[in-house]
Write an enzyme that holds these catalytic residues in place. Structure first.
Site, PDB file in Angstrom:
ATOM      1  CG  HIS A  19      -0.318   0.099   2.530  1.00 35.24           C
ATOM      2  ND1 HIS A  19       0.107   1.288   3.089  1.00 35.24           N
ATOM      3  CD2 HIS A  19      -0.022  -0.862   3.449  1.00 35.24           C
ATOM      4  CE1 HIS A  19       0.625   1.063   4.291  1.00 35.24           C
ATOM      5  NE2 HIS A  19       0.572  -0.231   4.528  1.00 35.24           N
ATOM      6  CB  CYS A  54       1.276  -3.735   5.287  1.00 33.83           C
ATOM      7  SG  CYS A  54      -0.240  -4.721   5.285  1.00 33.83           S
TER       8      CYS A  54
END
Length: 576
Positions: free
Chosen positions: A456, A475
């Site tokens: 992301h 992440c």
């Protein structure tokens, strides 16, 4: 009455009797009627006890229980005919496999795992008059060849033992059939072994780098030079470093310095050589001799050899669809690579990965990227809400609203009223609203997995200026999300840069775009890799994954083949 005797019938009965006696009373060295070898000695009684056992004391690693069913099937299928000797001598294939075993260190494996030092004396014990020795030789060779083929093809340790989501077992060979069809009659054993290894150019380059660094490590060991003296403060160009000549020689060893004579001061040439070294080792490449740089230079090259061995092990884990994946994140390098369909490099991009501290390490796994979400919500995991949001809520009842969060029930309905107690005990859910300040940024790239890990964007773009970039909750944050989105969506409608940026900045919230063609992605862990500049790069073992692998390998065979139970994520929320 005169009795008539049918001599043909008597002959048939006698022949049957002889056959029954022969099949029911097998002895060492006697002729059998095996369809495999109609006129050779029968070694069934010598082979069967060895094959049915789960240990063999004459092996370097006696416990072969993990291979025993396959060894059993191999000899069952061939009616207990010897595979690796003829007329009391090793076959050409057996000799070739022994030679390959002697040289297997060049492939990153431990020769003693396949009895390298023991094979020299074994042929001397062979004789047609010693069936027990022939049987011992044969079974030992079968076990060693099976171990070697498997280790080169899928690696020594099941990656799921470390809770990595990589299914290496899906590409296992039927080893008994493989040996029967390809190994025992192989015309070219080295070519056969090369064919079972990963068909990856980077893998082959890693093998070449390993051989080079094995030679460098030998040179370093023979030189027996003292470690470089540590510095208290960074040394810049023009500064003083008493071991400048020794530093130059150390840099020459790996090719970071030229062939010129060693300088006596920390001059420009020495600073440039240090900068080259730093760029290969994940150190800020400013040419200053820092404590971190000296510490790295003092790492024995034998340790660099181990890093390359660990990289080769992990390459062997990858299933075929991911061996030449379109996207690969190398965690300790903090880099994402994208490849075209011919597996030529399209781009590299800096990334931020999970923090070393706080149990936020990014795991190693393979998956398929399936869709993108523009302007996503961040659904805050319960543990993060409890640890990082609740303390602020206790001090300021309006904290969530002031930071662009909202609270919902489990159906996604926004709740205007809630309590700290409800948030702390997961009775309600917290999410961050979409927008440029959202923790997930303006786009996320989804490949659904048990870890809830994905790529992301991020509002904290300043982190990409750091050399070491482990700051996320697990992440992977990407440096150029708009460019990555265009690359991922290429050939799909008219998703050019303008349209992607519009979707990110002014488009609808939580807008999902499915990929027409899913992309294989590997979240990988290589602390040694041949890079695009033609040089071998090394990185710190930030998560201790190399150390964990070495701890398992040091114990010796049998290596873990069965996966450890994986605890799936059960709490709601998105990792960030």
């Amino acid at each position: 009455m005169k009795t008539t005797v049918n001599l043909r019938s008597v002959g048939a009965v006698c022949a049957i009797a002889i056959l029954l006696l022969a099949s029911g009373c097998k002895r060492h060295g006697k002729t059998s009627f095996s369809p495999f070898s109609p006129s050779t000695p029968d070694y069934t009684l010598d082979l069967q006890p060895l094959v049915s056992a789960k240990t063999m004391p004459t092996l370097h690693w006696p416990d072969f229980s993990d291979y025993q069913p396959m060894v059993q099937k191999f000899y069952d299928d061939r009616k207990y005919d010897l595979a690796w000797t003829k007329d009391g001598k090793p076959t050409p294939q057996a000799i070739a496999f022994v030679q390959a075993i002697q040289n297997v260190a060049a492939k990153g494996l431990n020769p003693e795992d396949y009895d390298a030092s023991l094979w020299t004396g074994r042929p001397q014990q062979l004789s047609e008059k010693n069936p027990a020795a022939l049987a011992q030789f044969d079974v030992a060779m079968t076990i060693s060849v099976m171990r070697l083929i498997s280790d080169l093809h899928i690696g020594r340790v099941n990656p799921q033992h470390f809770n990595f989501e990589i299914d290496s077992a899906s590409k296992k060979y039927d080893l008994p059939q493989f040996l029967t069809d390809k190994a025992i009659g192989a015309a070219d054993v080295p070519q056969l072994l090369a064919s079972v290894e990963p068909d990856s150019e980077v893998y082959r380059q890693t093998e070449q780098a390993l051989v080079h660094y094995m030679d460098l490590a030998k040179q370093q060991q023979q030189a027996n030079a003292d470690p470089l003296p540590m510095v208290a403060n960074p040394v810049s160009q023009g500064g003083s470093y008493p071991a400048a000549q020794e530093l130059w020689q150390r840099l020459q060893l790996e090719g970071d310095a030229g062939d010129d004579d060693a300088p006596k001061t920390y001059n420009k040439a020495l600073s440039d050589a240090v900068k080259t070294y730093q760029s290969r080792h994940g150190i800020t490449d400013d040419g200053r001799l820092t404590p971190q740089t000296v510490k790295s230079l003092n790492v024995p090259l034998a340790d660099r050899v181990t890093q390359l061995q660990d990289s080769l092990e992990r390459w062997r884990w990858l299933p075929d669809p991911y061996l030449n994946a379109r996207l690969m994140v190398n965690l300790p390098e903090f880099v994402l690579r994208g490849y075209n369909e011919e597996h030529t490099l399209d781009f590299t991009m800096k990334v931020v990965v999970g923090k070393v501290k706080g149990d936020h390490e990014t795991p190693v796994f393979t998956h398929m990227m399936k869709y993108l979400i523009f302007r996503p919500y961040w659904n805050v995991p319960v543990d993060i809400a409890k640890k990082e949001l609740v303390p602020h809520m206790e001090a300021n009842k309006d904290y969530l609203a002031s930071k662009n969060y909202e609270v919902t029930n489990n159906k996604g309905v926004v709740l205007p009223n809630y309590t700290v107690h409800q948030v702390e005990h997961a009775m309600v859910l917290v999410r961050e609203k979409p927008g440029p300040g959202n923790s997930l940024g303006l786009v996320k790239f989804m490949f659904p997995n048990q870890y809830d890990i994905y790529l992301h964007s991020t509002p904290e773009t300043y982190l990409f200026n750091r050399t070491r970039r482990d700051f996320s909750h697990g992440c992977v944050r990407v440096q150029k999300p708009d460019g990555l989105a265009v690359w991922v969506l290429q050939g799909q409608q008219d998703w050019d840069l303008d349209k992607v940026q519009e979707a990110m900045n002014t488009g609808p919230d939580n807008h999902q775009v499915n990929l027409k063609k899913q992309l294989p992605i590997v979240i990988f862990y290589l602390t040694a890799i041949p890079a695009e500049d033609g040089k071998t790069h090394f990185f710190d073992d930030i998560y201790g994954y190399d150390a964990a692998l070495q701890a398992v390998l040091t114990k010796g065979m049998p290596y873990p083949k069965a996966p450890e139970p994986v605890i799936p994520k059960t709490k709601p929320g998105d990792t960030a």
